[in-house]
Design an enzyme around this catalytic site. Structure first.
Site, short mmCIF file in Angstrom:
data_model
loop_
_atom_site.label_atom_id
_atom_site.label_comp_id
_atom_site.label_asym_id
_atom_site.label_seq_id
_atom_site.Cartn_x
_atom_site.Cartn_y
_atom_site.Cartn_z
N SER A 199 -5.19 8.37 6.66
CA SER A 199 -4.23 7.59 5.87
C SER A 199 -2.64 7.82 4.17
CB SER A 199 -5.36 6.91 4.89
OG SER A 199 -6.19 5.77 4.89
N ASP B 228 1.00 -1.01 -0.05
CA ASP B 228 -0.24 0.11 0.49
C ASP B 228 0.53 0.84 -0.15
OD1 ASP B 228 -2.24 1.78 0.26
OD2 ASP B 228 -2.99 0.87 2.28
#
Length: 253
Positions: free
Chosen positions: A181, A87
């Site tokens: 995030s 990610d």
């Protein structure tokens, strides 16, 4: 998603406000950037790694069809949305930023660097202060510790890959949350420099007991950043002050 960059940490502004944190002093985390989407404002965090490049989480760009202020987005080719593996994404800005006391890059740790369990680090962001809450107006910071990989993997039923690391407090109360995030997990290292140990990725809820935050492990993907990406962009390590992506890899261990 139409994303506009940049707002940096001196300005007040899925996992992801910091829970259990406090307001950060202006300029304390000068690599922190805010990725913003039109009228929605802040959507994800990012870290400055050179005067043209940011690093963030791949899942922040799943539906990016028209991106303003960003020239190029490079998502890791092995990114797996289903398990949040690999990610990571690199963002090239359309224009260079000028470094000052309030805007500075964070160093990238090389593959050989190990952040031992119990290491104190800091997670920062403008995310929610608790689950399903509003975003922070002022950048938040929270002190967390690196958690044993085996322990974290057991808590998350073997979902933790070698490209992930866990940090937080197993008793709960401190964590990243919605809106954080892509932001940095920063740890102090060699020469009293701050290094990007992790990128806010995922977790179960926010600041729950035995559910620590899960971060993309930067050391595990350093070779991709340095070799594959730098070669693709035809820039070299180290550069001679041109401000390219690879220039700041020179401050790695």
């Amino acid at each position: 998603m139409k994303t506009s960059v940049l707002n940096f940490a001196q300005q007040q502004l899925k996992k992801n406000r910091i829970v259990g944190g406090e307001d950060a002093r202006s300029g304390k985390w000068p690599w922190q950037a805010s990725l913003q989407m039109g009228a929605h404002g802040h959507v994800c965090g990012a870290s400055v790694i050179s005067n043209r490049w940011l690093i963030s989480a791949a899942h922040c760009f799943l539906d990016s069809d028209s991106v303003r202020s960003i020239k190029r987005i490079i998502v890791h080719p092995q990114y797996d949305q289903s398990i949040s593996d690999y990610d990571i994404a690199l963002l090239e800005m359309e224009t260079s930023v000028f470094f000052s006391e309030l805007v500075q890059p964070i160093c990238l740790p090389s593959t050989s660097r190990i952040f031992v369990y119990g290491t104190v680090c800091y997670v920062t962001g403008w995310g929610a202060i608790k689950e399903n809450s509003h975003l922070a107006k002022t950048l938040q910071e929270a002190r967390v510790r690196i958690i044993n990989q085996s322990v974290c993997n057991k808590l998350y039923d073997d979902l933790i890959t070698s490209r992930m690391l866990c940090a937080g407090n197993l008793n709960g109360g401190v964590d990243a949350c919605q809106g954080d995030s892509g932001g940095p997990l920063a740890c102090m290292g060699k020469g009293n420099r701050w290094y990007l140990a992790g990128i806010v990725s995922w977790g179960e809820g926010c600041a729950r007991r035995n559910r620590p935050g899960v971060y993309t492990k930067v050391t595990a993907l350093y070779d991709w950043i340095r070799s594959d990406v730098c070669n693709m962009l035809q820039v070299y390590f180290p550069s001679s002050g041109s401000g390219t992506l690879c220039e700041f890899l020179a401050c790695s261990w």
